[in-house]
Design a protein around this motif. Structure first.
Motif, short mmCIF file in Angstrom:
data_model
loop_
_atom_site.label_atom_id
_atom_site.label_comp_id
_atom_site.label_asym_id
_atom_site.label_seq_id
_atom_site.Cartn_x
_atom_site.Cartn_y
_atom_site.Cartn_z
N PRO A 186 0.82 -1.23 0.00
CA PRO A 186 0.00 0.00 0.00
C PRO A 186 0.84 1.27 0.00
O PRO A 186 0.51 2.25 -0.70
CB PRO A 186 -0.81 -0.12 1.30
N LYS A 187 1.94 1.27 0.76
CA LYS A 187 2.79 2.47 0.80
C LYS A 187 3.48 2.71 -0.54
O LYS A 187 3.73 3.85 -0.92
CB LYS A 187 3.83 2.34 1.91
N MET A 188 3.77 1.63 -1.28
CA MET A 188 4.36 1.80 -2.60
C MET A 188 3.36 2.45 -3.55
O MET A 188 3.72 3.31 -4.37
CB MET A 188 4.80 0.44 -3.15
N VAL A 189 2.09 2.05 -3.45
CA VAL A 189 1.05 2.69 -4.26
C VAL A 189 0.97 4.17 -3.93
O VAL A 189 0.94 5.04 -4.81
CB VAL A 189 -0.31 2.01 -4.02
N LEU A 190 0.98 4.48 -2.64
CA LEU A 190 0.95 5.88 -2.19
C LEU A 190 2.18 6.64 -2.69
O LEU A 190 2.07 7.78 -3.17
CB LEU A 190 0.88 5.90 -0.66
N ALA A 191 3.34 5.99 -2.60
CA ALA A 191 4.59 6.64 -3.04
C ALA A 191 4.57 6.94 -4.53
O ALA A 191 5.06 8.00 -4.97
CB ALA A 191 5.78 5.76 -2.69
N LEU A 192 4.01 6.05 -5.33
CA LEU A 192 3.94 6.28 -6.77
C LEU A 192 3.06 7.49 -7.09
O LEU A 192 3.37 8.28 -7.99
CB LEU A 192 3.41 5.04 -7.48
N VAL A 193 1.95 7.64 -6.36
CA VAL A 193 1.09 8.80 -6.57
C VAL A 193 1.84 10.09 -6.23
O VAL A 193 1.81 11.06 -7.00
CB VAL A 193 -0.19 8.68 -5.72
N LEU A 194 2.54 10.08 -5.09
CA LEU A 194 3.27 11.28 -4.69
C LEU A 194 4.47 11.54 -5.60
O LEU A 194 4.84 12.70 -5.83
CB LEU A 194 3.74 11.14 -3.25
N LEU B 138 -6.24 5.02 -2.81
CA LEU B 138 -5.77 3.94 -3.68
C LEU B 138 -4.99 2.90 -2.90
O LEU B 138 -5.11 1.69 -3.15
CB LEU B 138 -4.91 4.51 -4.81
N ALA B 139 -4.20 3.35 -1.92
CA ALA B 139 -3.41 2.42 -1.10
C ALA B 139 -4.29 1.52 -0.25
O ALA B 139 -3.89 0.40 0.11
CB ALA B 139 -2.45 3.21 -0.21
N ALA B 140 -5.48 1.98 0.08
CA ALA B 140 -6.40 1.18 0.90
C ALA B 140 -6.85 -0.08 0.17
O ALA B 140 -7.17 -1.09 0.81
CB ALA B 140 -7.61 2.02 1.30
N ILE B 141 -6.85 -0.06 -1.16
CA ILE B 141 -7.31 -1.22 -1.93
C ILE B 141 -6.39 -2.42 -1.71
O ILE B 141 -6.85 -3.49 -1.31
CB ILE B 141 -7.45 -0.87 -3.42
N PRO B 142 -5.06 -2.32 -1.96
CA PRO B 142 -4.20 -3.47 -1.69
C PRO B 142 -4.12 -3.80 -0.20
O PRO B 142 -3.97 -4.97 0.16
CB PRO B 142 -2.84 -3.06 -2.25
N PHE B 143 -4.21 -2.79 0.67
CA PHE B 143 -4.15 -3.06 2.10
C PHE B 143 -5.30 -3.97 2.53
O PHE B 143 -5.09 -5.00 3.19
CB PHE B 143 -4.18 -1.76 2.90
N LEU B 144 -6.51 -3.60 2.15
CA LEU B 144 -7.67 -4.40 2.54
C LEU B 144 -7.66 -5.76 1.85
O LEU B 144 -8.06 -6.77 2.45
CB LEU B 144 -8.95 -3.64 2.21
N SER B 145 -7.18 -5.80 0.59
CA SER B 145 -7.10 -7.08 -0.13
C SER B 145 -6.12 -8.03 0.53
O SER B 145 -6.42 -9.21 0.74
CB SER B 145 -6.68 -6.83 -1.58
#
Length: 410
Positions: A77-85, A124-131
């Protein structure tokens, strides 16, 4: 610390920096920001310590499974967040360069981070986290029975309607819920198959991993035409450092005995003729043979004295064996059962409509049924789990294949 491990954790540090920036942008409480930073640092150090203290003489344990799951749960999830930032940073950089070029006045070269971008990244990061959380708590034991009917023009008439149940990749050392495993065994028995096949990987490494589960797996009823098994790559104990060669061999012999202990007949590069109403088909079992893995399988030895006109079923753990050797073999192996891939335990699958997993970039045949020139391979998605202690999208599977004589109707 190895160079690759150092590089990997350096990437995670960069990801942590970006995630912290997003948290700081969204949360105005200084105490919560400090608390987040302390918790993140503690988890990073714990994961790093776990990797550095990994014992190659022991291999995967419940602790390493937990660590891997925790790492994926935190950092994907943090990688998804990092890509957005990172995308926002590229925009800020280009925007700053443009403003500097045209002489526009500003307080700083880079514009301030925008709250909505951090909100978007967090959503967006919440999606892989919850999955991933679902996969570790529910998905790993969400057993599915997958039924498939396959037509063969030359199937002996006596075997028209013959059913075969398959399990694969048990990885008993990963189990932590006896009730769920008992439920899966009941599911197998409910299929009332004519024959049951087990295509390898009964353990992760050590024979002792299966000892608590022997009585449970012995409850798989033996159907009229038997229960048969072959070895998988993990059954050879190749992935740890053994104190002696003798210790490795003793473990290997103990693993082979496990199949007998749960009443499966282990086929080691050999075959059996299955007879019904004075007709027969050949069941051929080979040891592990895989691209990039141990190649102990010998299809020539296993199919010796099997005629080209015989109807033939092959059990081989790794589907790359079918892809590279069996599908165009002159002996015409009609149907092959494999496993091994687990479907990477992560993917998207809508039965009969769509399926995707990273596994497909490594294995042309990675889950389900595939056909070439009238020869088929079925790749079981796996019964257990390994490395990541969960399953997302690609569920644990019990396969039931029904053999039919004739041509498939359009």
């Amino acid at each position: 610390m190895g160079v690759r491990l150092l590089f990997f954790f350096s990437i995670l540090l960069v990801v942590e920096v970006y995630a912290f920036q997003a948290f700081k942008t969204l949360i105005k409480s200084k105490g919560m920001v400090v608390g987040y930073a302390v918790l993140s640092a503690c988890l990073f150090v714990y994961i790093l310590y776990s990797f550095l203290s990994f014992d190659r003489s022991v291999g995967q344990t419940k602790h390493t499974l937990f660590t891997m799951g925790l790492m994926l749960l935190i950092y994907i999830p943090k990688m998804v967040l990092a890509l957005v930032l990172l995308g926002e940073d590229l925009y800020r950089l280009v925007s700053g360069m443009f403003r500097a070029a045209v002489g526009e006045q500003q307080e700083g070269f880079l514009a301030a981070r925008r709250t909505f971008v951090s909100q978007l990244g967090t959503s967006l990061a919440a999606i892989p986290f919850l999955s991933l959380l679902y996969g570790m708590t529910i998905g790993k034991y969400n057993f599915k029975v997958v039924k498939q009917r396959i037509y063969f023009p030359d199937l002996p008439e006596a075997f028209d309607g013959f059913t075969i149940a398959q399990i694969s990749d048990v990885h008993s050392g990963s189990f932590d819920d006896a009730e769920k495993i008992s439920y899966a065994i009941d599911l197998i028995n409910e299929q009332n198959a004519d024959m049951i096949l087990f295509t390898g990987d009964i353990v992760n490494t050590h024979a002792t991993e299966m000892h608590p589960w022997i009585s449970t797996f012995k409850k798989i009823r033996t159907p009229q035409f038997g229960k048969y098994a072959v070895l998988g790559n993990h059954d050879y104990g190749e992935y740890i450092d053994w104190p002696t060669h003798e210790a490795k061999e003793a473990n290997f012999e103990a693993i082979k005995k496990l199949y007998t202990d749960i009443d499966f007949e282990l086929l080691l590069n050999e075959h059996r003729f299955i007879e019904k109403d004075n007709q027969k088909m050949a069941l051929i079992g080979v040891e592990n043979w895989g691209r990039g893995f141990k190649k102990a399988g010998d299809i020539s030895k296993a199919s010796k004295d099997v005629a080209i006109e015989d109807f033939k079923i092959v059990m081989t753990h790794d589907p790359s064996h079918w892809d590279l050797e069996l599908k165009q073999h002159p002996k015409n192996f009609h149907l092959t059962f494999s496993g091994h891939t687990h479907g990477m335990q992560f993917g998207i699958e809508i039965p009969g409509v769509f399926k995707w997993s990273l596994a497909q970039y490594m294995y042309p045949q990675w889950a389900g049924l595939y056909e070439t020139l009238g020869r088929y391979v079925y790749v079981n998605r796996g019964f257990g789990f390994h490395a990541y202690p969960g399953r997302v999208g690609i569920m644990p599977e019990i396969t039931v294949i029904e053999l039919k004589r004739g041509e498939k109707l359009a």
